[in-house]
Design an enzyme around this catalytic site. Structure first.
Site, PDB file in Angstrom:
ATOM      1  N   ASP A  31       0.816  -1.148  -0.176  1.00  0.00           N
ATOM      2  CA  ASP A  31      -0.006  -0.102  -0.170  1.00  0.00           C
ATOM      3  C   ASP A  31       0.995   1.131  -0.111  1.00  0.00           C
ATOM      4  OD1 ASP A  31      -2.384   1.336   0.215  1.00  0.00           O
ATOM      5  OD2 ASP A  31      -2.490   1.188   2.457  1.00  0.00           O
ATOM      6  N   HIS A  32       0.670   2.136  -0.764  1.00  0.00           N
ATOM      7  CA  HIS A  32       1.382   3.402  -1.096  1.00  0.00           C
ATOM      8  C   HIS A  32       2.883   3.409  -0.989  1.00  0.00           C
ATOM      9  CE1 HIS A  32      -2.075   5.873  -0.744  1.00  0.00           C
ATOM     10  NE2 HIS A  32      -2.584   5.005   0.214  1.00  0.00           N
ATOM     11  N   ASP A  49       2.860   4.994  -5.560  1.00  0.00           N
ATOM     12  CA  ASP A  49       1.967   6.160  -5.242  1.00  0.00           C
ATOM     13  C   ASP A  49       2.694   7.480  -5.584  1.00  0.00           C
ATOM     14  OD1 ASP A  49       0.636   8.466  -4.515  1.00  0.00           O
ATOM     15  OD2 ASP A  49       0.441   7.553  -2.668  1.00  0.00           O
ATOM     16  N   HIS A  52      -9.159   4.675  -2.491  1.00  0.00           N
ATOM     17  CA  HIS A  52      -8.585   4.885  -1.063  1.00  0.00           C
ATOM     18  C   HIS A  52      -9.452   5.656  -0.076  1.00  0.00           C
ATOM     19  CE1 HIS A  52      -4.077   3.405  -1.843  1.00  0.00           C
ATOM     20  NE2 HIS A  52      -4.775   3.251  -3.147  1.00  0.00           N
ATOM     21  N   ILE A  55      -9.518  -0.124   3.022  1.00  0.00           N
ATOM     22  CA  ILE A  55     -10.201  -0.190   4.568  1.00  0.00           C
ATOM     23  C   ILE A  55      -9.210  -0.309   5.428  1.00  0.00           C
ATOM     24  CG2 ILE A  55     -11.863  -0.572   6.061  1.00  0.00           C
ATOM     25  CD1 ILE A  55     -13.504  -1.428   3.665  1.00  0.00           C
TER      26      ILE A  55
HETATM   27  P1  13P Z   1      -8.845   4.857   5.585  1.00  0.00           P
HETATM   28  O1  13P Z   1      -8.155   5.890   6.610  1.00  0.00           O
HETATM   29  O2  13P Z   1     -10.218   5.391   5.067  1.00  0.00           O
HETATM   30  O3  13P Z   1      -9.175   3.510   6.076  1.00  0.00           O
HETATM   31  O4  13P Z   1      -8.179   4.594   4.026  1.00  0.00           O
HETATM   32  C1  13P Z   1      -7.153   3.459   4.085  1.00  0.00           C
HETATM   33  C2  13P Z   1      -6.248   3.482   2.776  1.00  0.00           C
HETATM   34  O5  13P Z   1      -6.632   4.119   2.005  1.00  0.00           O
HETATM   35  C3  13P Z   1      -5.409   2.800   2.835  1.00  0.00           C
HETATM   36  O6  13P Z   1      -4.212   2.894   1.723  1.00  0.00           O
HETATM   37  O1  G3H Z   2      -3.371   4.814   3.424  1.00  0.00           O
HETATM   38  C1  G3H Z   2      -2.679   4.668   4.698  1.00  0.00           C
HETATM   39  C2  G3H Z   2      -3.076   3.487   5.457  1.00  0.00           C
HETATM   40  O2  G3H Z   2      -4.158   3.636   6.285  1.00  0.00           O
HETATM   41  C3  G3H Z   2      -1.807   2.915   6.091  1.00  0.00           C
HETATM   42  O3  G3H Z   2      -1.478   3.890   7.257  1.00  0.00           O
HETATM   43  O4  G3H Z   2       0.869   4.149   6.981  1.00  0.00           O
HETATM   44  O5  G3H Z   2      -0.141   4.427   9.099  1.00  0.00           O
HETATM   45  O6  G3H Z   2       0.268   2.164   8.148  1.00  0.00           O
HETATM   46  P1  G3H Z   2      -0.125   3.617   7.924  1.00  0.00           P
HETATM   47 ZN    ZN Z   3      -4.621   4.920   0.861  1.00  0.00          ZN
END
Ligand code: 13P
Ligand code: G3H
Ligand code: ZN
Length: 311
Positions: free
Chosen positions: A82-83, A104, A213, A257
């Site tokens: 993620d990201h 990203d 997201h 989520i």
């Molecule tokens: P939320 O903060 O709305 O759960 O989004 C999570 C997200 O986009 C993780 O990449």
């Molecule tokens: O988009 C972000 C996610 O909620 C992940 O959060 O970077 O604090 O683990 P984090």
């Molecule tokens: Zn995100």
């Protein structure tokens, strides 16, 4: 069954008018709560790991936990970064067994975003891994970086065809008014996603999977439990569930989520401590947090995403 990519999941989701939940994982109880819920309702899953989660739990612990969940449930599961914000972290996850990565580059210029994304796509595709790119910038907090509402920007539909063609990405995250964290909309305003942008993007990219997201709903039940048990969450507002249902029926195939999981787990733990102040066995409160996550994920899959019985 080994880990899968998202290719088949997204194709079926697009055609079937539903979305796959992409849930952030940081520890064993979160992995178990999510995957046990998905097992009970027979749903495919994406488990995603942020750079922060990787730093917190270590890559190897998270991949082994997900491996254990695969063995335990037999579900089709994709493991996603993620990201990812650099080629190096994407490469490290691809080399380390992930089946999907997000690069990203949404904070970069259009040209630099294309160049970085294309570099990741080339490496990923050579290794059988799929890539999510992002165009447009969400507000909110990711990994301690706060993007203010003023610095956020909706995705420009004029750019999506060129971006997808030039990069070769397999899915695209767009900004249509969602944001990260538990404070997504100003109190007193009506939360409203820009479905006109989503529609225009999908008109220009027919059949192409779109990602949302910042899609937690910040469910009042969990916020109320937290606040009733010593917490102080004021004005937390999320994306209304009916708007997520609508997005899932459209081109959105992946809904991210994280905040809702955090709220559910925290609600379970705070409530348990309040009910039993003498408790000091971590299993006593973590199991309640895990159960709350399981309840939440089951409800999301069946009542919002529509991915139940799609295995
Ligand atoms: P939320 O903060 O709305 O759960 O989004 C999570 C997200 O986009 C993780 O990449
Ligand atoms: O988009 C972000 C996610 O909620 C992940 O959060 O970077 O604090 O683990 P984090
Ligand atoms: Zn995100």
């Amino acid at each position: 069954m080994p880990l899968v990519t998202t290719t088949e999941m997204f194709k079926k989701a697009y055609e079937g008018g539903y979305a796959i939940g992409a849930f952030n994982v940081n520890n064993m109880e979160i992995v178990q709560g999510i995957t046990e819920a998905a097992k009970e309702v027979n749903s495919p899953l994406i488990l995603q790991v942020s750079a922060g989660a990787r730093k917190y739990a270590k890559h190897v612990y998270l991949t082994k936990l997900v491996e254990a969940a695969l063995e335990d449930t037999g579900l089709p599961i994709a493991l996603h970064l993620d990201h990812g914000d650099s080629f190096e972290i994407c490469k490290s996850c691809i080399d380390g067994g992930f089946t999907s990565v997000m690069i990203d580059g949404s904070h970069l210029s259009f040209e630099d975003n294309i160049a970085l994304t294309r570099q990741v796509v080339q490496y990923a595709h050579d290794h059988g891994v799929v890539v999510e790119g992002e165009l447009g910038r969400l507000a909110g907090i990711e990994d301690d970086v706060k993007v203010s509402a003023e610095d956020s920007s909706y995705t420009n539909p004029d750019q999506v065809e060129e971006f997808v063609k030039a990069t070769g990405v397999d899915s695209l995250a767009i900004a249509i008014g969602t944001s990260h964290g538990a404070y997504k909309f100003k109190p007193g305003t009506k939360p409203q996603l820009r479905f006109d942008i989503l529609e225009e993007v999908s008109r220009r990219l027919p059949g192409f999977p779109i990602v949302l997201h910042g899609a937690s709903s910040v469910i009042p039940k969990y916020v109320d439990i937290i606040n009733a048990n010593g917490g102080k969450l004021k004005d937390a507002i999320g994306v209304p569930e009916d708007q997520l249902r609508q997005a899932a029926r459209m081109a959105v195939c992946k809904i991210n989520i994280d905040s809702d999981l955090r709220l559910a787990m925290t609600a379970g733990i705070r409530q348990t401590f309040n009910e039993d102040p003498a408790l000091f066995d971590p299993r006593g409160y973590l199991k309640v947090g895990r159960q709350y996550i399981k309840d939440l994920v089951k409800d999301k899959i069946v009542n919002v995403l529509g991915s139940d019985n799609k295995v």
